[in-house]
Design a protein around this motif. Structure first.
Motif, PDB file in Angstrom:
ATOM      1  N   ILE A   1      -2.359   6.427  -1.224  1.00 55.54           N
ATOM      2  CA  ILE A   1      -2.319   6.217  -0.361  1.00 55.54           C
ATOM      3  C   ILE A   1      -4.098   5.763   0.475  1.00 55.54           C
ATOM      4  CG2 ILE A   1      -1.842   5.776   2.525  1.00 55.54           C
ATOM      5  CD1 ILE A   1       0.806   6.581   1.828  1.00 55.54           C
ATOM      6  N   ILE A   2      -4.739   7.363   0.444  1.00 57.12           N
ATOM      7  CA  ILE A   2      -6.045   7.060   0.964  1.00 57.12           C
ATOM      8  C   ILE A   2      -6.261   5.481  -0.852  1.00 57.12           C
ATOM      9  CG2 ILE A   2      -8.507   8.202   0.512  1.00 57.12           C
ATOM     10  CD1 ILE A   2      -6.480  10.394   1.674  1.00 57.12           C
ATOM     11  N   TRP A   3      -6.467   5.851  -2.140  1.00 58.97           N
ATOM     12  CA  TRP A   3      -6.776   5.320  -2.841  1.00 58.97           C
ATOM     13  C   TRP A   3      -6.239   3.641  -2.806  1.00 58.97           C
ATOM     14  CZ3 TRP A   3      -4.112   2.557  -7.259  1.00 58.97           C
ATOM     15  CH2 TRP A   3      -4.948   1.852  -8.011  1.00 58.97           C
ATOM     16  N   ARG A   4      -5.031   3.558  -2.145  1.00 54.06           N
ATOM     17  CA  ARG A   4      -4.764   1.676  -1.433  1.00 54.06           C
ATOM     18  C   ARG A   4      -5.193   1.430  -0.732  1.00 54.06           C
ATOM     19  NH1 ARG A   4      -2.527  -2.012  -5.312  1.00 54.06           N
ATOM     20  NH2 ARG A   4      -1.766  -2.179  -3.832  1.00 54.06           N
ATOM     21  N   HIS A   5      -6.192   2.593   0.379  1.00 54.69           N
ATOM     22  CA  HIS A   5      -6.877   2.071   0.906  1.00 54.69           C
ATOM     23  C   HIS A   5      -8.721   2.347   0.891  1.00 54.69           C
ATOM     24  CE1 HIS A   5      -3.020   2.404   3.204  1.00 54.69           C
ATOM     25  NE2 HIS A   5      -3.687   2.083   4.025  1.00 54.69           N
ATOM     26  N   LYS A   6      -8.879   2.438   0.012  1.00 48.54           N
ATOM     27  CA  LYS A   6     -10.704   2.435  -0.537  1.00 48.54           C
ATOM     28  C   LYS A   6     -10.751   0.933   0.256  1.00 48.54           C
ATOM     29  CE  LYS A   6     -10.288   0.599  -5.797  1.00 48.54           C
ATOM     30  NZ  LYS A   6      -8.396   0.227  -5.290  1.00 48.54           N
TER      31      LYS A   6
ATOM     32  N   LYS B   1       1.259  -1.334   0.136  1.00 51.62           N
ATOM     33  CA  LYS B   1       0.144   0.554   0.038  1.00 51.62           C
ATOM     34  C   LYS B   1       1.492   1.591   0.118  1.00 51.62           C
ATOM     35  CE  LYS B   1      -4.249  -2.448   1.420  1.00 51.62           C
ATOM     36  NZ  LYS B   1      -5.051  -2.033   2.897  1.00 51.62           N
ATOM     37  N   GLY B   2       2.041   0.853   0.298  1.00 42.55           N
ATOM     38  CA  GLY B   2       2.931   2.522  -0.080  1.00 42.55           C
ATOM     39  C   GLY B   2       3.378   3.524   1.480  1.00 42.55           C
ATOM     40  N   VAL B   3       2.416   3.377   2.243  1.00 42.61           N
ATOM     41  CA  VAL B   3       2.792   3.921   4.128  1.00 42.61           C
ATOM     42  C   VAL B   3       4.272   3.894   4.340  1.00 42.61           C
ATOM     43  CG1 VAL B   3       1.908   3.766   6.292  1.00 42.61           C
ATOM     44  CG2 VAL B   3       0.463   3.345   4.607  1.00 42.61           C
TER      45      VAL B   3
ATOM     46  N   SER C   1      -4.952   1.095   9.527  1.00 47.48           N
ATOM     47  CA  SER C   1      -5.298   2.050   8.244  1.00 47.48           C
ATOM     48  C   SER C   1      -5.998   2.957   8.652  1.00 47.48           C
ATOM     49  CB  SER C   1      -6.221   0.995   7.409  1.00 47.48           C
ATOM     50  OG  SER C   1      -7.652   0.569   8.569  1.00 47.48           O
ATOM     51  N   LEU C   2      -6.433   3.606   9.450  1.00 43.96           N
ATOM     52  CA  LEU C   2      -6.775   4.421  10.617  1.00 43.96           C
ATOM     53  C   LEU C   2      -5.582   5.620  10.578  1.00 43.96           C
ATOM     54  CD1 LEU C   2      -9.393   6.123  10.430  1.00 43.96           C
ATOM     55  CD2 LEU C   2      -9.170   5.524  13.093  1.00 43.96           C
ATOM     56  N   GLY C   3      -4.757   5.431  10.863  1.00 44.75           N
ATOM     57  CA  GLY C   3      -3.558   6.018  11.797  1.00 44.75           C
ATOM     58  C   GLY C   3      -3.314   6.407   9.979  1.00 44.75           C
ATOM     59  N   SER C   4      -2.674   5.826   9.416  1.00 41.13           N
ATOM     60  CA  SER C   4      -2.254   5.712   7.767  1.00 41.13           C
ATOM     61  C   SER C   4      -3.056   7.181   7.059  1.00 41.13           C
ATOM     62  CB  SER C   4      -2.166   4.080   7.285  1.00 41.13           C
ATOM     63  OG  SER C   4      -0.933   3.071   7.540  1.00 41.13           O
ATOM     64  N   ILE C   5      -4.440   6.847   7.153  1.00 45.72           N
ATOM     65  CA  ILE C   5      -4.894   7.951   5.692  1.00 45.72           C
ATOM     66  C   ILE C   5      -4.728   8.875   6.861  1.00 45.72           C
ATOM     67  CG2 ILE C   5      -7.517   8.288   5.604  1.00 45.72           C
ATOM     68  CD1 ILE C   5      -7.704   4.830   5.027  1.00 45.72           C
ATOM     69  N   ILE C   6      -4.682   9.079   7.940  1.00 46.99           N
ATOM     70  CA  ILE C   6      -4.622  10.424   8.844  1.00 46.99           C
ATOM     71  C   ILE C   6      -3.703  10.866   8.078  1.00 46.99           C
ATOM     72  CG2 ILE C   6      -5.449  11.348  10.859  1.00 46.99           C
ATOM     73  CD1 ILE C   6      -7.911   9.355  11.678  1.00 46.99           C
TER      74      ILE C   6
ATOM     75  N   VAL D   1       3.770  18.800  -3.505  1.00 45.71           N
ATOM     76  CA  VAL D   1       3.307  18.078  -4.479  1.00 45.71           C
ATOM     77  C   VAL D   1       3.697  16.896  -4.229  1.00 45.71           C
ATOM     78  CG1 VAL D   1       3.570  17.093  -6.964  1.00 45.71           C
ATOM     79  CG2 VAL D   1       3.122  19.598  -6.166  1.00 45.71           C
ATOM     80  N   PHE D   2       5.163  15.814  -4.124  1.00 48.75           N
ATOM     81  CA  PHE D   2       4.936  14.827  -3.444  1.00 48.75           C
ATOM     82  C   PHE D   2       3.670  14.081  -2.392  1.00 48.75           C
ATOM     83  CE2 PHE D   2       6.163  11.556  -0.876  1.00 48.75           C
ATOM     84  CZ  PHE D   2       6.700  10.408  -1.705  1.00 48.75           C
ATOM     85  N   ALA D   3       3.731  14.996  -1.348  1.00 44.97           N
ATOM     86  CA  ALA D   3       3.595  14.559  -0.443  1.00 44.97           C
ATOM     87  C   ALA D   3       1.587  14.303  -1.052  1.00 44.97           C
ATOM     88  CB  ALA D   3       2.945  15.826   1.182  1.00 44.97           C
ATOM     89  N   LEU D   4       1.060  15.273  -1.697  1.00 45.63           N
ATOM     90  CA  LEU D   4      -0.440  15.560  -1.667  1.00 45.63           C
ATOM     91  C   LEU D   4      -0.247  14.697  -3.239  1.00 45.63           C
ATOM     92  CD1 LEU D   4      -3.012  17.057  -2.403  1.00 45.63           C
ATOM     93  CD2 LEU D   4      -2.366  17.825  -4.182  1.00 45.63           C
TER      94      LEU D   4
END
Length: 192
Positions: free
Chosen positions: A173-178, A104-106, A139-144, A164-167
């Motif tokens: 990451i959010i997409w990978r956690h859908k 997922k890339g986190v 997952s919640l920690g990663s998304i936030i 830009v990288f951070a965005l």
């Protein structure tokens, strides 16, 4: 030619499936067959134990760092550092060695952010850790943490390339956690 070397090298380093390799070598298990079927640190922690989870996290984190380092060594510009980190992240998520099905890339994204913006990394990691300790949802920690990173990059007035990288990393990451988001909403997400 140097740009091609940067992008290819960073992508190939990111593509190294550390969870799969070390899961099979040390623990004799293919992480793709257990738990979430993901080769990342969280599934390694759940299936193989704490030591495995930490090892895989560190190795995936280092892939992001190495990507940034290659960009820094070859060109020394913020753009090259970001591209090195981005291609390491893309390699981790879409590894050529696993038919483009990776993690997922986190951890890899955190490695990139740590190399680019160390002070932000400390804040983001602390927020992630508090959320995981309070809720037991990685997952919640990663998304936030992903959402928080570009906000902090803007607040700290980091170079625009870093923002830009951070965005971009947050969106990926959010997409990978859908699926995780759907399970969180339904109350069916796995806790650590």
């Amino acid at each position: 030619m140097d740009w091609a070397i940067l992008l290819i090298a960073a992508y190939l380093i990111g593509s190294i499936p550390t969870g799969l390799i070390f899961g099979k070598l040390i623990w004799k298990k293919d992480l793709r067959r257990y738990g979430s079927h993901n080769i990342g640190a969280t599934n390694a922690w759940r299936i193989l134990g704490k030591k495995a989870g930490i090892l895989i996290f560190v190795l995936d984190f280092l892939k992001g760092q190495i990507g940034v380092l290659i960009g820094g060594c070859l060109f020394g510009t913020p753009c090259a550092m970001v591209l090195g980190g981005l291609f390491a992240l893309l390699g981790h998520i879409f590894p050529i060695f696993l038919a483009f099905r990776g993690g997922k890339g986190v951890a890899t994204a955190l490695g990139v952010i740590a190399a680019l913006m160390p002070q932000i990394t400390l804040i983001v990691f602390a927020v992630w850790l508090v959320i995981v300790l309070l809720t037991r949802y990685v997952s919640l920690g990663s998304i936030i943490a992903a959402i928080l990173t570009p906000i902090l990059a803007a607040a700290f007035r980091e170079p625009k390339e870093f923002f830009v990288f951070a965005l971009a990393a947050a969106i990926v990451i959010i997409w990978r956690h859908k699926e995780n988001i759907s399970r969180l909403k339904a109350g069916r997400e796995n806790k650590i």
